[in-house]
Design a protein around this motif. Structure first.
Motif, PDB file in Angstrom:
ATOM      1  N   ASP A   1      35.400  43.097  38.280  1.00  0.00           N
ATOM      2  CA  ASP A   1      35.549  42.013  37.320  1.00  0.00           C
ATOM      3  C   ASP A   1      34.159  41.567  36.853  1.00  0.00           C
ATOM      4  OD1 ASP A   1      34.464  40.301  39.278  1.00  0.00           O
ATOM      5  OD2 ASP A   1      36.438  39.792  40.059  1.00  0.00           O
ATOM      6  N   ARG A   2      34.123  40.632  35.947  1.00  0.00           N
ATOM      7  CA  ARG A   2      32.847  40.222  35.348  1.00  0.00           C
ATOM      8  C   ARG A   2      31.891  39.627  36.383  1.00  0.00           C
ATOM      9  NH1 ARG A   2      34.840  37.273  29.701  1.00  0.00           N
ATOM     10  NH2 ARG A   2      35.707  39.167  28.724  1.00  0.00           N
TER      11      ARG A   2
ATOM     12  N   GLN B   1      39.314  34.502  45.162  1.00  0.00           N
ATOM     13  CA  GLN B   1      40.391  35.477  45.029  1.00  0.00           C
ATOM     14  C   GLN B   1      41.263  35.520  46.287  1.00  0.00           C
ATOM     15  OE1 GLN B   1      38.230  39.089  44.147  1.00  0.00           O
ATOM     16  NE2 GLN B   1      38.222  38.701  41.937  1.00  0.00           N
TER      17      GLN B   1
END
Length: 314
Positions: free
Chosen positions: A124-125, A295
């Motif tokens: 992801d970024r 997350q």
């Protein structure tokens, strides 16, 4: 204590032992690195063997030896951990503990990058930003010092490769490491025989034959088994009770203590390039770890909601 608190306590204890281990290896700096590595292999096997014997699990090693494909994987992992241990011991002895600590700081970020390259794992970024910051920091350090920090990269890459291989091993960490040191034992015994019986010298031209030469040398060399085995057992205990993100956050206590020991206890110099690169890596790790923690919490909430919905449906 709750299960999570037990895991946190075990993880902190493991990382403190790992982080302070340079003090132990520095005390053995008069013994050549290969001799130290050979004794670490020998006495680790003795300690792990006792642990498995008490648990009644020695037979699990035989399972590995009967599976040819698995044995080949274990041989590769044993060689990688030997390289990792050897470089670390040498780095401590020659006064490059700062570079060793850098290796364990960048290892998780190299692991993320390797996962994307080898296993097509999507980043992801936030992960991309973290890896980019760490890469830029290492590049800046290389440019500023005029030399690649090969000790740091070697430690990080060998440990990442070791972790990749260990993912393919369907046995617990204590059994797998016992097998690894068992596979390394012939090399260790040959080297120790050469040192004690044939007068072989290490790469630096020294022959110390430290074992048996006074109680200090003998006890310290035998103690290598304990300082290798104990933190690994604690780490194994912790991983069964903690999420991945929590483990990752607590793991950074290890290289942080190594860095403190290098600067405070050993008086190693920290250049201005280190003072620029390290904060960038710390920032990258903070961003990466907080994202991983977020997350992990989101997955827990989703799991609890799914459980609630399932219970309601019933």
């Amino acid at each position: 204590m709750t299960r999570t608190q037990q895991g946190i306590a075990a993880m902190i204890a493991a990382c403190v032992l790992w982080g302070l281990s340079p003090l132990y290896y520095k005390a053995l700096s008069h013994v050549p690195p290969l001799e130290v590595l050979s004794h670490r292999t020998l006495w680790s096997l003795v300690f792990f063997g006792i642990v498995l014997a008490v648990q009644g699990r020695l037979g699990e090693i035989g399972v590995i030896f009967r599976a040819r494909g698995l044995l080949a994987v274990m041989l590769a992992s044993s060689l990688l951990i030997a390289v990792n241990w050897g470089i670390f011991i040498w780095a401590i002895q020659v006064g490059r503990t700062v570079e060793a600590s850098l290796g364990y700081y960048i290892y998780p970020l190299i692991s993320v990058l390797l996962g994307a390259v080898l296993f097509r794992e999507r980043l992801d970024r936030v992960q991309i930003l973290s890896v980019a910051l760490a890469t830029g920091a290492v590049g800046l350090l290389t440019w500023g010092l005029g030399v690649t920090p090969w000790i740091s990269l070697s430690l990080a890459i060998s440990f990442v490769a070791y972790g990749v291989i260990k993912k393919q091993v369907p046995v617990g960490p204590v059994v797998s490491v016992t097998t690894e040191v068992l596979l390394l034992l012939p090399l260790a015994l040959v080297w120790l025989w050469g040192i004690h019986m044939q007068g072989w010298s290490g790469f630096d031209g020294r022959n110390v034959a430290a074992f048996g030469d006074g109680w200090f040398n003998t006890v310290m060399l035998m103690g290598l088994g304990l300082i290798t085995a104990l933190p690994l057992i604690l780490f194994s205990y912790a991983t069964k009770r903690l999420g991945f993100a929590t483990q990752g956050l607590l793991f950074y206590l290890n290289p942080t203590l190594q860095f403190i020991v290098a600067v405070v206890a050993f008086g190693e110099a920290v250049s201005r390039w280190h003072m620029i690169a390290f904060p960038l890596i710390w920032l990258a790790l903070a961003i990466y770890s907080l994202n991983a923690l977020r997350q992990e919490r989101a997955l827990r909430r989703a799991s609890r909601r799914a459980g609630t919905v399932s219970a309601t449906a019933k």
